[in-house]
Enzyme design. Structure first.
Site, PDB file in Angstrom:
ATOM      1  N   CYS A   4       3.763  34.301 -10.021  1.00 44.82           N
ATOM      2  CA  CYS A   4       4.649  34.514  -8.867  1.00 44.82           C
ATOM      3  C   CYS A   4       4.020  35.463  -7.838  1.00 44.82           C
ATOM      4  O   CYS A   4       4.049  35.221  -6.631  1.00 44.82           O
ATOM      5  CB  CYS A   4       5.998  35.038  -9.319  1.00 44.82           C
ATOM      6  SG  CYS A   4       5.925  36.244 -10.621  1.00 44.82           S
ATOM      7  N   HIS A  60      10.016  39.692  -5.094  1.00 43.72           N
ATOM      8  CA  HIS A  60       8.809  40.524  -5.247  1.00 43.72           C
ATOM      9  C   HIS A  60       8.320  40.957  -3.859  1.00 43.72           C
ATOM     10  O   HIS A  60       8.343  40.171  -2.910  1.00 43.72           O
ATOM     11  CB  HIS A  60       7.686  39.724  -5.906  1.00 43.72           C
ATOM     12  CG  HIS A  60       7.840  39.486  -7.376  1.00 43.72           C
ATOM     13  ND1 HIS A  60       8.856  39.998  -8.146  1.00 43.72           N
ATOM     14  CD2 HIS A  60       7.068  38.745  -8.226  1.00 43.72           C
ATOM     15  CE1 HIS A  60       8.711  39.617  -9.400  1.00 43.72           C
ATOM     16  NE2 HIS A  60       7.640  38.843  -9.491  1.00 43.72           N
ATOM     17  N   ARG A  94       6.647  47.284 -11.787  1.00 45.14           N
ATOM     18  CA  ARG A  94       8.007  46.772 -11.957  1.00 45.14           C
ATOM     19  C   ARG A  94       8.981  47.749 -11.286  1.00 45.14           C
ATOM     20  O   ARG A  94       8.900  48.966 -11.514  1.00 45.14           O
ATOM     21  CB  ARG A  94       8.356  46.650 -13.443  1.00 45.14           C
ATOM     22  CG  ARG A  94       9.640  45.914 -13.706  1.00 45.14           C
ATOM     23  CD  ARG A  94       9.543  44.449 -13.455  1.00 45.14           C
ATOM     24  NE  ARG A  94       8.739  43.776 -14.472  1.00 45.14           N
ATOM     25  CZ  ARG A  94       8.315  42.517 -14.372  1.00 45.14           C
ATOM     26  NH1 ARG A  94       8.576  41.830 -13.281  1.00 45.14           N
ATOM     27  NH2 ARG A  94       7.606  41.958 -15.321  1.00 45.14           N
ATOM     28  N   ARG A 127      -3.751  27.892 -16.222  1.00 47.91           N
ATOM     29  CA  ARG A 127      -4.182  28.284 -14.871  1.00 47.91           C
ATOM     30  C   ARG A 127      -5.698  28.503 -14.735  1.00 47.91           C
ATOM     31  O   ARG A 127      -6.250  28.265 -13.665  1.00 47.91           O
ATOM     32  CB  ARG A 127      -3.499  29.588 -14.470  1.00 47.91           C
ATOM     33  CG  ARG A 127      -2.013  29.457 -14.236  1.00 47.91           C
ATOM     34  CD  ARG A 127      -1.381  30.783 -13.904  1.00 47.91           C
ATOM     35  NE  ARG A 127       0.076  30.692 -13.868  1.00 47.91           N
ATOM     36  CZ  ARG A 127       0.885  31.729 -14.056  1.00 47.91           C
ATOM     37  NH1 ARG A 127       0.369  32.940 -14.293  1.00 47.91           N
ATOM     38  NH2 ARG A 127       2.194  31.578 -14.033  1.00 47.91           N
ATOM     39  N   LYS A 186      -4.546  38.549 -13.359  1.00 46.64           N
ATOM     40  CA  LYS A 186      -4.130  37.221 -12.898  1.00 46.64           C
ATOM     41  C   LYS A 186      -4.253  37.112 -11.378  1.00 46.64           C
ATOM     42  O   LYS A 186      -4.718  36.107 -10.839  1.00 46.64           O
ATOM     43  CB  LYS A 186      -2.674  36.953 -13.314  1.00 46.64           C
ATOM     44  CG  LYS A 186      -2.474  36.675 -14.788  1.00 46.64           C
ATOM     45  CD  LYS A 186      -0.981  36.513 -15.111  1.00 46.64           C
ATOM     46  CE  LYS A 186      -0.727  36.316 -16.590  1.00 46.64           C
ATOM     47  NZ  LYS A 186       0.732  36.256 -16.910  1.00 46.64           N
ATOM     48  N   ASN A 244      15.793  31.296 -16.207  1.00 45.40           N
ATOM     49  CA  ASN A 244      15.862  31.621 -14.768  1.00 45.40           C
ATOM     50  C   ASN A 244      15.128  30.579 -13.933  1.00 45.40           C
ATOM     51  O   ASN A 244      15.656  30.021 -12.975  1.00 45.40           O
ATOM     52  CB  ASN A 244      15.183  32.977 -14.508  1.00 45.40           C
ATOM     53  CG  ASN A 244      16.092  34.162 -14.782  1.00 45.40           C
ATOM     54  OD1 ASN A 244      17.297  34.000 -14.919  1.00 45.40           O
ATOM     55  ND2 ASN A 244      15.493  35.348 -14.869  1.00 45.40           N
TER      56      ASN A 244
HETATM   57  C1  2RA Z   1       6.482  39.010 -13.919  1.00 44.30           C
HETATM   58  N1  2RA Z   1       4.749  37.689 -12.862  1.00 44.30           N
HETATM   59  O1  2RA Z   1       6.871  39.287 -12.788  1.00 44.30           O
HETATM   60  C2  2RA Z   1       5.371  38.008 -14.125  1.00 44.30           C
HETATM   61  C3  2RA Z   1       5.863  36.769 -14.817  1.00 44.30           C
HETATM   62  N2  2RA Z   1       6.842  36.094 -14.052  1.00 44.30           N
HETATM   63  O2  2RA Z   1       6.965  39.499 -14.956  1.00 44.30           O
END
Ligand code: 2RA
Length: 340
Positions: A130, A243, A236, A99, A215, A13
């Site tokens: 991200c 996002h 999620r 990082r 993170k 991606n």
């Molecule tokens: C996620 N930030 O959204 C993590 C890795 N891209 O799964």
């Protein structure tokens, strides 16, 4: 005179978006190499109006190449990034591997461009997570005006953050809801993601945070200011790309919502869409393919003295990964690897 550029992980991606964005932004490329694992060898990928065949990352010689954008995950990065760096190719890595290394700059060009000068220590630059990248783009200009004390953020992260498998799982499960015979058990995610939300991204840590939440804390401190306190809940959601984040910010001094809105309107990389009416805000489906970090729902938090709430949305494959990496390459080109 341009650059010889490598994209490692060109069939994923993020790797595909890196190639798209290098072309869209007309990065000065004299030669491009698209690398993939042996199983994807020969796969054709697009670079602007050209099609290029992928080469084998395992055997590729980075000697004579200027910049390598890596989107291969921490494992392969650990094996191949040092090889590229040693050959004199500057690596811009999208994985989390480097990082948190004090000798490796972690850069969001709109926020800490000056950090690019630190690349030479290991010839490697790290791209942030991200969910961190879009948030710090919006926070930095406000921090400069009223110094941020504390950030509370809840994220609504799309399945593309978990790669193509994550997108396929949402697609398959959604179809299965209407065609039970197609039912497929959750594999990429811990529970059903279709018509559901999952408060778990990456692994759990000792203190009950997930690594995704950790993170955001550590990277915000490294990129903007170590004194900023951050607490995050990363979730999620059944969205393919984009996002979203609900962000509550406490400042050292009062910042009026109207002034904050004007600051963000002028801030690099930010696009304010903020009207208190139906549709006066951004949703993830509207950010896909865009470069901007969108900010909506800017309002005072009257429960504390110096608080603001806002809604931050961005394409996680672009500003959250590929775009930020290409912008770092542009920064390198403009400030360090000047050519022509
Ligand atoms: C996620 N930030 O959204 C993590 C890795 N891209 O799964």
């Amino acid at each position: 005179m341009g650059y010889r550029v490598v994209v490692a992980g060109a069939t994923g991606n993020v790797g595909r978006e890196m190639l798209n964005i290098l072309a869209e932004r007309q990065f000065p490329v004299d030669e491009i190499a698209a690398l993939a694992s042996r199983k994807s060898l020969g796969t054709e990928v697009s670079f602007g109006d050209k099609t290029i065949k992928t080469k084998d990352l395992d055997t590729f010689d980075f000697t004579g190449w200027d910049i390598a954008l890596f989107a291969v995950g921490s494992g392969p990065t650990k094996e191949y990034a040092p090889k590229a760096a040693k050959a004199g190719c500057v690596v811009i890595d999208n994985s989390s591997l480097y990082r948190y290394d004090p000798d490796i700059p972690l850069i969001v060009p709109e926020v800490n461009p000056e950090a690019v000068m630190g690349y030479a220590k290991k010839n490697i630059i790290a791209n942030p997570n991200c969910s961190t990248a879009q948030m710090v783009v919006a926070l930095k200009p406000l921090h400069d005006r009223a110094k941020i004390k504390r950030v509370v953020v809840s994220t609504y992260q799309s399945v593309s953050g978990a790669g193509k498998d994550g997108m396929d799982e949402l697609w398959d499960q959604t179809k299965a809801v209407y065609n039970p015979t197609d039912d497929k058990p959750a594999k990429k995610f811990t529970k059903q993601i279709a018509f559901n939300v999952i408060p778990h991204i990456d692994v759990f840590m000792e203190d009950g945070q997930t690594k995704e939440e950790w993170k955001m804390v550590v990277e915000t401190k490294k990129i903007i200011d170590p004194s900023i306190k951050v607490t995050a809940t990363c979730v999620r959601v059944p969205v393919f790309v984009g996002h979203s984040e609900a962000v509550n910010v406490e400042f050292e001094e009062f910042l009026d919502e109207d002034e904050a809105r004007e600051i963000l309107r002028e801030a690099p990389g930010c696009m304010v869409i903020d009207k208190r009416e139906n549709g006066g805000y951004v949703t993830p489906i509207e950010c896909v393919g865009d470069f901007a970090t969108f900010i909506s729902r800017i309002r005072q938090d009257s429960t504390i003295d110096n608080g603001l709430n806002m809604w931050i949305v961005s394409d996680n494959l672009r500003k959250g990964a590929a775009l930020n990496a290409v912008q770092i390459a542009e920064l390198l080109g403009n400030r360090v690897l000047k050519k022509g």
